[in-house]
Scaffold this active site. Structure first.
Site, PDB file in Angstrom:
ATOM      1  N   LYS A 117       0.814  -1.212   0.000  1.00  7.62           N
ATOM      2  CA  LYS A 117       0.000   0.000   0.000  1.00  7.62           C
ATOM      3  C   LYS A 117       0.854   1.272   0.000  1.00  7.62           C
ATOM      4  CE  LYS A 117      -3.537  -2.645  -0.118  1.00  7.62           C
ATOM      5  NZ  LYS A 117      -3.033  -3.914   0.374  1.00  7.62           N
ATOM      6  N   TYR A 145     -12.766 -14.444   2.816  1.00  2.00           N
ATOM      7  CA  TYR A 145     -11.682 -13.480   3.018  1.00  2.00           C
ATOM      8  C   TYR A 145     -11.243 -13.480   4.489  1.00  2.00           C
ATOM      9  CZ  TYR A 145      -9.448  -8.998   3.858  1.00  2.00           C
ATOM     10  OH  TYR A 145      -8.566  -8.030   4.257  1.00  2.00           O
ATOM     11  N   TYR A 166      -3.212 -12.479   2.705  1.00  2.00           N
ATOM     12  CA  TYR A 166      -2.942 -12.254   1.274  1.00  2.00           C
ATOM     13  C   TYR A 166      -1.800 -13.143   0.776  1.00  2.00           C
ATOM     14  CZ  TYR A 166      -5.704  -8.052   2.151  1.00  2.00           C
ATOM     15  OH  TYR A 166      -6.696  -7.191   2.503  1.00  2.00           O
TER      16      TYR A 166
HETATM   17  C1  LIG Z   1      -3.848  -5.115   0.305  1.00  2.00           C
HETATM   18  C2  LIG Z   1      -2.880  -6.232   0.316  1.00  2.00           C
HETATM   19  C3  LIG Z   1      -2.750  -7.088  -0.787  1.00  2.00           C
HETATM   20  C4  LIG Z   1      -3.657  -7.011  -1.982  1.00  2.00           C
HETATM   21  O1  LIG Z   1      -3.313  -5.963  -2.839  1.00  2.00           O
HETATM   22  P1  LIG Z   1      -4.418  -5.351  -3.801  1.00  2.00           P
HETATM   23  O2  LIG Z   1      -3.701  -4.302  -4.529  1.00  2.00           O
HETATM   24  O3  LIG Z   1      -5.512  -4.825  -2.904  1.00  2.00           O
HETATM   25  O4  LIG Z   1      -4.908  -6.442  -4.678  1.00  2.00           O
HETATM   26  C5  LIG Z   1      -1.784  -8.058  -0.748  1.00  2.00           C
HETATM   27  N1  LIG Z   1      -0.980  -8.220   0.315  1.00  2.00           N
HETATM   28  C6  LIG Z   1      -1.088  -7.429   1.411  1.00  2.00           C
HETATM   29  C7  LIG Z   1      -0.187  -7.699   2.563  1.00  2.00           C
HETATM   30  C8  LIG Z   1      -2.032  -6.413   1.447  1.00  2.00           C
HETATM   31  O5  LIG Z   1      -2.135  -5.649   2.525  1.00  2.00           O
END
Ligand SMILES: *Cc1c(COP(=O)(O)O)cnc(C)c1O
Length: 337
Positions: free
Chosen positions: A55, A270, A296
């Site tokens: 992010k 999720y 993720y």
């Molecule tokens: C938000 C996030 C993702 C996913 O990324 P997107 O751009 O929202 O698809 C992957 N890994 C982590 C650790 C995240 O915080």
């Protein structure tokens, strides 16, 4: 026709939050164990602000856009253990902006670790004002009201999108695509696949748009969806990639098959652990000393391991997994392990 290895992103407002290129590392012990593939990681978890993570790349352009618009307050939304929320709070602190987080109960858990540890602890240390909303469906109305209140009090408000995924945010991953292209030239390694998790889709969308703008094949990027059903993830990601590409190369359109999203790792939902995720997190940690997150990276890496074992990649493929951060999530998922 020579293709530009570097994208020119100077036209877009940007607040620098990274200290330079993130490393690409080889995972020799894991590769040896799997046989037949070489696994590399792009360490987008190694950044010098707020614990780091994907992010932050998006926030360089989101904070840039906020400051260009004269905002003094940034508002965003996410799940309770959102890494995006934590990094928005960190970036806002660094840039001297106030930050308000609207956090929803998107995962059915109410134990202490989940409610108070991990990212939730860090949000408060980083000085954000946190609003808790039980039902995610109530968040848009709450946000509208809150933004109106802040504006009535004379504040300049910038709303950062869910997951940081807007065309502006995705420029951060177009920038990452150009880093990867340059690094692969320096290392003289042609990656056969770049593998990422897909949550709100912005990471993949930015990589896809960046590769296309540099004249490369976007199908190099393959994601595993961890949030939305695969068709929705694909549509959302393609839309974001199209909007991002429109900024980089006006008039170009994205082919229908340019966005590759793989299904099968969400499990019951999720943020809900799967056995394959647990195995992936432990395998990478115990063989390579690297910590991937349970929401993720853990699920995406589980998908990668499954596809390697099933022979889905070319013989001796060189696979680049993007580590997207999220380590604080492990502390909220103590009971999952
Ligand atoms: C938000 C996030 C993702 C996913 O990324 P997107 O751009 O929202 O698809 C992957 N890994 C982590 C650790 C995240 O915080």
């Amino acid at each position: 026709m020579p293709t530009p290895a570097k994208l020119d992103l100077t036209a877009f407002p940007r607040r620098q939050l990274l200290d330079g290129t993130t490393p690409i590392q080889h995972l020799p012990r894991l590769s040896k164990k799997l046989g037949n593939v070489d696994i590399f990681v792009k360490r987008d978890d190694v950044m010098g602000l707020g614990g780091g993570g994907n992010k932050l790349r998006k926030l360089e352009f989101l904070i840039g856009e906020a400051q260009a618009a004269g905002a003094d307050t940034i508002v965003t939304v996410g799940a309770l253990q959102s890494n995006h929320a934590r990094l928005t709070a960190a970036a806002a602190a660094k840039a001297g902006l106030a930050c308000e987080l609207v956090l929803t109960r998107s995962v059915p858990r109410d134990d202490e670790d989940f409610l108070r540890n991990g990212n939730v602890l860090l949000d408060s240390l980083l000085g954000a004002t946190v609003h808790h909303i039980a039902d995610p469906a109530d968040a848009p109305a709450f946000i509208q009201t809150r933004i109106a209140e802040l504006r009535a009090a004379g504040r300049g408000v910038y709303m950062a999108p869910f997951g940081g995924s807007s065309a502006a945010g995705c420029l951060g991953y177009a920038s990452c695509a150009s880093e990867i292209v340059l690094q692969s030239e320096e290392m003289q390694i042609d990656f056969d696949r770049i593998v990422v998790p897909n949550g709100s889709g912005g990471t993949q969308a930015g990589l896809v748009a960046g590769l296309l703008a540099m004249g490369r094949d976007a199908r190099l990027v393959q994601s595993y969806t961890v949030l939305w059903p695969v068709e929705k993830a694909k549509t959302a990601t393609r839309g974001l990639a199209q909007d991002t590409l429109a900024r980089l190369s006006p008039g170009r359109t994205i082919a229908d098959d340019a966005v590759v999203v793989v299904d099968g790792q969400i499990g019951e939902g999720y943020g809900l652990p799967t056995d394959a995720m647990r195995e992936a997190v432990r395998t990478v940690a115990s063989l390579e000393g690297l910590l991937i997150d349970p929401v993720y990276g853990g699920k995406a890496f589980a998908g990668l391991l499954k596809d390697v074992r099933e022979g889905k990649f070319p013989q001796a493929a060189k696979l680049l997994f993007v580590m997207t951060g999220g380590l604080p999530g492990l502390f909220a998922y103590r009971r999952a392990f």
